[in-house]
Design a protein around this motif. Structure first.
Motif, PDB file in Angstrom:
ATOM      1  N   LEU A 152       0.813  -1.211   0.000  1.00  0.00           N
ATOM      2  CA  LEU A 152       0.000   0.000   0.000  1.00  0.00           C
ATOM      3  C   LEU A 152       0.848   1.263   0.000  1.00  0.00           C
ATOM      4  N   ALA A 153       2.091   1.161   0.460  1.00  0.00           N
ATOM      5  CA  ALA A 153       2.927   2.345   0.677  1.00  0.00           C
ATOM      6  C   ALA A 153       3.609   2.806  -0.603  1.00  0.00           C
ATOM      7  N   ARG A 154       3.531   4.100  -0.858  1.00  0.00           N
ATOM      8  CA  ARG A 154       4.356   4.733  -1.896  1.00  0.00           C
ATOM      9  C   ARG A 154       5.087   5.867  -1.196  1.00  0.00           C
ATOM     10  N   TRP A 155       6.290   5.553  -0.756  1.00  0.00           N
ATOM     11  CA  TRP A 155       7.019   6.468   0.111  1.00  0.00           C
ATOM     12  C   TRP A 155       8.209   7.081  -0.626  1.00  0.00           C
ATOM     13  N   TRP A 156       8.705   8.195  -0.064  1.00  0.00           N
ATOM     14  CA  TRP A 156       9.848   8.866  -0.661  1.00  0.00           C
ATOM     15  C   TRP A 156      11.125   8.114  -0.287  1.00  0.00           C
ATOM     16  N   HIS A 157      11.777   7.551  -1.302  1.00  0.00           N
ATOM     17  CA  HIS A 157      13.006   6.787  -1.095  1.00  0.00           C
ATOM     18  C   HIS A 157      14.177   7.689  -1.470  1.00  0.00           C
ATOM     19  N   ARG A 158      14.958   8.063  -0.476  1.00  0.00           N
ATOM     20  CA  ARG A 158      16.041   9.019  -0.740  1.00  0.00           C
ATOM     21  C   ARG A 158      17.086   8.459  -1.689  1.00  0.00           C
ATOM     22  N   GLY A 159      17.317   7.155  -1.641  1.00  0.00           N
ATOM     23  CA  GLY A 159      18.271   6.561  -2.568  1.00  0.00           C
ATOM     24  C   GLY A 159      17.807   6.617  -4.006  1.00  0.00           C
ATOM     25  N   ALA A 160      16.494   6.431  -4.212  1.00  0.00           N
ATOM     26  CA  ALA A 160      15.934   6.464  -5.560  1.00  0.00           C
ATOM     27  C   ALA A 160      15.613   7.888  -6.003  1.00  0.00           C
ATOM     28  N   GLY A 161      15.536   8.808  -5.053  1.00  0.00           N
ATOM     29  CA  GLY A 161      15.248  10.198  -5.398  1.00  0.00           C
ATOM     30  C   GLY A 161      13.818  10.435  -5.828  1.00  0.00           C
ATOM     31  N   GLY A 162      12.884   9.658  -5.307  1.00  0.00           N
ATOM     32  CA  GLY A 162      11.480   9.829  -5.667  1.00  0.00           C
ATOM     33  C   GLY A 162      10.609   8.878  -4.885  1.00  0.00           C
ATOM     34  N   PHE A 163       9.305   8.927  -5.193  1.00  0.00           N
ATOM     35  CA  PHE A 163       8.362   8.016  -4.551  1.00  0.00           C
ATOM     36  C   PHE A 163       8.476   6.633  -5.197  1.00  0.00           C
ATOM     37  N   VAL A 164       8.458   5.603  -4.386  1.00  0.00           N
ATOM     38  CA  VAL A 164       8.501   4.227  -4.887  1.00  0.00           C
ATOM     39  C   VAL A 164       7.434   3.410  -4.174  1.00  0.00           C
ATOM     40  N   ARG A 165       6.925   2.409  -4.868  1.00  0.00           N
ATOM     41  CA  ARG A 165       6.032   1.410  -4.268  1.00  0.00           C
ATOM     42  C   ARG A 165       6.604   0.044  -4.587  1.00  0.00           C
ATOM     43  N   VAL A 166       6.816  -0.768  -3.578  1.00  0.00           N
ATOM     44  CA  VAL A 166       7.509  -2.046  -3.727  1.00  0.00           C
ATOM     45  C   VAL A 166       6.586  -3.165  -3.286  1.00  0.00           C
ATOM     46  N   GLU A 167       6.265  -4.081  -4.204  1.00  0.00           N
ATOM     47  CA  GLU A 167       5.314  -5.158  -3.915  1.00  0.00           C
ATOM     48  C   GLU A 167       6.015  -6.470  -3.561  1.00  0.00           C
ATOM     49  N   HIS A 168       7.140  -6.402  -2.888  1.00  0.00           N
ATOM     50  CA  HIS A 168       7.914  -7.608  -2.619  1.00  0.00           C
ATOM     51  C   HIS A 168       7.670  -8.122  -1.200  1.00  0.00           C
ATOM     52  N   TRP A 169       7.751  -9.427  -1.078  1.00  0.00           N
ATOM     53  CA  TRP A 169       7.596 -10.117   0.209  1.00  0.00           C
ATOM     54  C   TRP A 169       8.587  -9.589   1.230  1.00  0.00           C
ATOM     55  N   ASP A 170       9.839  -9.476   0.839  1.00  0.00           N
ATOM     56  CA  ASP A 170      10.886  -9.035   1.754  1.00  0.00           C
ATOM     57  C   ASP A 170      10.620  -7.613   2.241  1.00  0.00           C
ATOM     58  N   ASN A 171      10.125  -6.737   1.358  1.00  0.00           N
ATOM     59  CA  ASN A 171       9.881  -5.360   1.763  1.00  0.00           C
ATOM     60  C   ASN A 171       8.752  -5.266   2.781  1.00  0.00           C
ATOM     61  N   ALA A 172       7.720  -6.092   2.635  1.00  0.00           N
ATOM     62  CA  ALA A 172       6.622  -6.053   3.610  1.00  0.00           C
ATOM     63  C   ALA A 172       7.134  -6.362   5.009  1.00  0.00           C
ATOM     64  N   ILE A 173       8.030  -7.342   5.118  1.00  0.00           N
ATOM     65  CA  ILE A 173       8.593  -7.687   6.421  1.00  0.00           C
ATOM     66  C   ILE A 173       9.464  -6.553   6.952  1.00  0.00           C
ATOM     67  N   GLU A 174      10.420  -6.108   6.113  1.00  0.00           N
ATOM     68  CA  GLU A 174      11.369  -5.100   6.581  1.00  0.00           C
ATOM     69  C   GLU A 174      10.691  -3.763   6.864  1.00  0.00           C
ATOM     70  N   MET A 175       9.721  -3.383   6.038  1.00  0.00           N
ATOM     71  CA  MET A 175       9.056  -2.107   6.249  1.00  0.00           C
ATOM     72  C   MET A 175       8.183  -2.157   7.506  1.00  0.00           C
TER      73      MET A 175
END
Length: 429
Positions: A303-326
């Motif tokens: 659900l999250a589209r957050w500002w990722h400083r490394g990417a320099g913009g908003f990102v939305r990541v639909e990965h299993w690993d990201n759900a856990i880490e986030m």
């Protein structure tokens, strides 16, 4: 685009007494674990629309479909410790409204839940394109445990031909499972290469070659115009309640198929937040660099589209690993108050297809420049990186797990990984 300013929490971490989490999938459960792990001893109220804890999704397209695992085995990581988290988990209840100013949820039974902090973790839902005949018996989506059980039963009935609409990661994984069961499979993809919204064409072509080698009838640049019932050729007419028996394709051909999976991606489950003052929606819930969407309101997972400083913009990541880490991050972030560091992971995912493993780490887009680091697609074992000419943006590999993970770790630094440094290191190996 400028980075949005950081949102100030409504209640500092030490003063939190109650946190409400909307959604008990991986992101929501990881948030509860993160809160407890960082010393939160207050009340956690979790609202979950399903009647039971949602399953762990990666096995649904693989082990569950082939019958290697019963559905009950596809449990979320950490589900065995649910009682230890002390969560007031309200199954079968759906949040329908959020008052951001008071951090109050209204549920579908009109009950209200107020909290010091609210975490939005409703994830995403399978896209359902407006294909005539999509409601016919025998046409499936794959997102929930019930979806997996129905699709597994359909495959176990030995259909004459399986049709998969969409050659993304889920579509190709299910194609691999169906081939493992010895079933004829056709995959229809509207674009020129698999996963073309995400991957550079050369990577998509490599995945396509592996599918074809496994016996999949892969038809690209082709779409499904209608799903047909028995005895209907070249038209969508007939009894709309009749089981699916075939598909009319955009090239004018009719394909026989008595089991269909529609796998054209997922969309963030944000409809209930439409027109919510204080919440901005744009392919997900927009959040700052610390996953805060509004004072006292955080967002995690798909659900999250957050500002990722490394990417320099908003990102939305639909990965299993990201759900856990986030989720873990948000638990810590709520306890940290104003002192939280930004959330800047190197996203990582994998996809098991046709007896091989594809891995991707980083941020990738179809137009990125691609350099092969190890092997080529003809080898069926390769590693490639995308870059902007200076910095590595992503690494992808097929049957090269250790090398992908080593490069991923080198990317996880404040300055990223310079392409010239990677190439120099690879030239000495």
């Amino acid at each position: 685009m400028d980075e949005p300013r950081l949102v100030t929490p409504a209640v500092s971490g030490g003063d939190l007494a109650r946190v409400a989490i909307v959604g008990a999938s991986l992101g929501g459960m990881s948030t509860a674990s993160g809160l407890r792990g960082h010393g939160f001893d207050g009340e956690i109220v979790m609202v979950e629309a399903e009647a039971e804890l949602p399953p762990d999704r990666p096995p649904l397209s693989k082990q569950v479909l082939t019958g290697e695992w019963p559905l009950e085995r596809a449990r979320q990581p950490g589900s065995a410790t649910l009682d230890e988290l002390g969560v007031d988990l309200r199954f079968g209840r759906r949040a329908v409204r959020l008052d951001v100013a008071t951090r109050t949820l209204t549920l579908d039974d009109h009950e209200t839940v107020s909290a010091d902090a609210v975490v939005l973790a409703t994830g995403s839902a399978a896209r359902r394109p407006p294909i005539p005949g999509i409601d016919r018996p025998g046409v499936h989506l794959l997102r929930t445990g019930a979806d997996a059980a129905a699709l597994r039963a359909g495959l176990a009935a030995t259909p004459q031909r399986v049709l998969i609409v969409g050659a993304g990661f889920i579509g190709l994984e299910v194609a691999g499972s169906a081939r493992e069961l010895g079933l004829p499979v056709t995959v229809v993809e509207a674009f020129a290469t698999p996963a073309s919204r995400v991957l550079p064409p050369a990577i998509g072509m490599a995945l396509a070659a592996a599918a074809v080698d496994a016996g999949v009838d892969l038809r690209t640049d082709t779409s499904v115009e209608a799903l047909l019932g028995p005895g209907v050729e070249g038209a969508a007419g007939g009894d709309g309640d009749a089981p699916v028996a075939g598909a009319l394709l955009s090239d004018g051909t009719t394909l026989a198929a008595d089991l269909v999976l529609v796998a054209v991606g997922a969309a963030p489950a944000s409809g209930w937040l439409s027109d919510t003052p204080g919440i901005d929606l744009d392919d997900g819930v927009l959040a700052d660099a610390t996953a805060m969407a509004a004072p006292g309101v955080a967002v995690v997972g798909d659900l999250a589209r957050w500002w990722h400083r490394g990417a320099g913009g908003f990102v939305r990541v639909e990965h299993w690993d990201n759900a856990i880490e986030m989720g873990r991050y948000v638990g810590a972030r709520l306890m940290a108050g104003d002192d939280a560091e930004p959330y800047t992971p190197v996203p990582w995912m994998w996809s098991n297809q046709f007896g091989a493993k594809f891995q991707l780490a980083g941020h990738v887009s179809p137009d990125d420049a691609l350099t092969w680091i190890d092997g080529t697609p003809e080898d069926r074992a390769w590693v490639g990186v995308t870059h902007d000419g200076t910095t590595v943006k992503s690494v992808m590999g097929y049957n090269r797990n250790p090398k992908v993970m080593r490069i991923r770790m080198r990317m996880d630094g404040p300055d990223g990984l310079a392409l010239v440094d990677l190439l120099a290191a690879e030239s000495t190996q």
